[in-house]
Design a protein around this motif. Sequence first.
Motif, PDB file in Angstrom:
ATOM      1  N   PHE A 152       0.838  -1.197   0.000  1.00  0.00           N
ATOM      2  CA  PHE A 152       0.000   0.000   0.000  1.00  0.00           C
ATOM      3  C   PHE A 152       0.876   1.251   0.000  1.00  0.00           C
ATOM      4  O   PHE A 152       0.668   2.173  -0.790  1.00  0.00           O
ATOM      5  CB  PHE A 152      -0.925  -0.018   1.225  1.00  0.00           C
ATOM      6  N   CYS A 153       1.840   1.276   0.903  1.00  0.00           N
ATOM      7  CA  CYS A 153       2.717   2.454   1.024  1.00  0.00           C
ATOM      8  C   CYS A 153       3.592   2.628  -0.217  1.00  0.00           C
ATOM      9  O   CYS A 153       3.754   3.754  -0.711  1.00  0.00           O
ATOM     10  CB  CYS A 153       3.581   2.328   2.273  1.00  0.00           C
ATOM     11  N   THR A 154       4.128   1.531  -0.724  1.00  0.00           N
ATOM     12  CA  THR A 154       4.986   1.603  -1.907  1.00  0.00           C
ATOM     13  C   THR A 154       4.219   2.163  -3.098  1.00  0.00           C
ATOM     14  O   THR A 154       4.742   3.017  -3.835  1.00  0.00           O
ATOM     15  CB  THR A 154       5.550   0.210  -2.238  1.00  0.00           C
ATOM     16  N   ALA A 155       2.982   1.736  -3.285  1.00  0.00           N
ATOM     17  CA  ALA A 155       2.173   2.204  -4.419  1.00  0.00           C
ATOM     18  C   ALA A 155       1.878   3.700  -4.341  1.00  0.00           C
ATOM     19  O   ALA A 155       1.616   4.333  -5.373  1.00  0.00           O
ATOM     20  CB  ALA A 155       0.866   1.418  -4.487  1.00  0.00           C
ATOM     21  N   ARG A 156       1.945   4.262  -3.137  1.00  0.00           N
ATOM     22  CA  ARG A 156       1.620   5.679  -2.949  1.00  0.00           C
ATOM     23  C   ARG A 156       2.848   6.517  -2.581  1.00  0.00           C
ATOM     24  O   ARG A 156       2.725   7.661  -2.195  1.00  0.00           O
ATOM     25  CB  ARG A 156       0.550   5.815  -1.865  1.00  0.00           C
ATOM     26  N   ASN A 157       4.020   5.912  -2.687  1.00  0.00           N
ATOM     27  CA  ASN A 157       5.277   6.591  -2.336  1.00  0.00           C
ATOM     28  C   ASN A 157       5.263   7.135  -0.919  1.00  0.00           C
ATOM     29  O   ASN A 157       5.770   8.230  -0.648  1.00  0.00           O
ATOM     30  CB  ASN A 157       5.601   7.707  -3.340  1.00  0.00           C
ATOM     31  N   ILE A 158       4.661   6.379  -0.005  1.00  0.00           N
ATOM     32  CA  ILE A 158       4.631   6.765   1.404  1.00  0.00           C
ATOM     33  C   ILE A 158       5.815   6.087   2.090  1.00  0.00           C
ATOM     34  O   ILE A 158       5.954   4.859   2.009  1.00  0.00           O
ATOM     35  CB  ILE A 158       3.315   6.333   2.081  1.00  0.00           C
ATOM     36  N   PRO A 159       6.689   6.848   2.736  1.00  0.00           N
ATOM     37  CA  PRO A 159       7.819   6.225   3.428  1.00  0.00           C
ATOM     38  C   PRO A 159       7.342   5.228   4.492  1.00  0.00           C
ATOM     39  O   PRO A 159       6.358   5.474   5.191  1.00  0.00           O
ATOM     40  CB  PRO A 159       8.543   7.404   4.080  1.00  0.00           C
ATOM     41  N   LYS A 170      -5.171  11.077   5.465  1.00  0.00           N
ATOM     42  CA  LYS A 170      -6.190  10.601   4.524  1.00  0.00           C
ATOM     43  C   LYS A 170      -6.043   9.124   4.188  1.00  0.00           C
ATOM     44  O   LYS A 170      -6.985   8.513   3.670  1.00  0.00           O
ATOM     45  CB  LYS A 170      -6.175  11.435   3.242  1.00  0.00           C
ATOM     46  N   TYR A 171      -4.893   8.511   4.495  1.00  0.00           N
ATOM     47  CA  TYR A 171      -4.658   7.102   4.184  1.00  0.00           C
ATOM     48  C   TYR A 171      -4.700   6.185   5.413  1.00  0.00           C
ATOM     49  O   TYR A 171      -4.489   4.980   5.299  1.00  0.00           O
ATOM     50  CB  TYR A 171      -3.301   6.921   3.497  1.00  0.00           C
ATOM     51  N   ARG A 172      -4.950   6.719   6.584  1.00  0.00           N
ATOM     52  CA  ARG A 172      -4.864   5.908   7.805  1.00  0.00           C
ATOM     53  C   ARG A 172      -5.877   4.768   7.824  1.00  0.00           C
ATOM     54  O   ARG A 172      -5.525   3.630   8.122  1.00  0.00           O
ATOM     55  CB  ARG A 172      -4.983   6.791   9.044  1.00  0.00           C
TER      56      ARG A 172
END
Length: 135
Positions: free
Chosen positions: A59-66, A104-106
């Motif tokens: 999920f994080c990788t797809a959204r470039n979230i560290p 917004k992604y929590r």
Amino acid sequence: MNIAISLTGGKKVAATFPDGLQLVTDQPVEQGGEGSAPSPFACFLGAIGTCAGFYVLEFCTARNIPTAGISLDQTVEFEQDDQGKRRPSRVTITVNLPPSFPEKYRDAVVRAANLCTVKKALLTPPEFSLDFRVA
């Protein structure tokens, strides 16, 4: 998929996967093992949490979230069944997010963790068949 299971000495049992990777299990010292590896049941429980963690990672990788500062805690509650044996009755996984995680992604990251295929396999269990062969 064929997984080769071998008895490797003491209380150790190993699973060798088609790609050559191996998962070795052992029993705790108090159960006659060396405590050198997780027990098969501990691996089973760990697979639930690591699967959820994989979905969080994707999920994080797809959204470039560290992913620094993200972790998961898994708690397993047990109860006794009709035969007096302990069995897991509830598995709770908490996704720990750093303050910098986008608000917004929590909720969405928790929904992603909930996609875990190991959990889904438990909800719709496969049929088990055991047999023997004299080799």
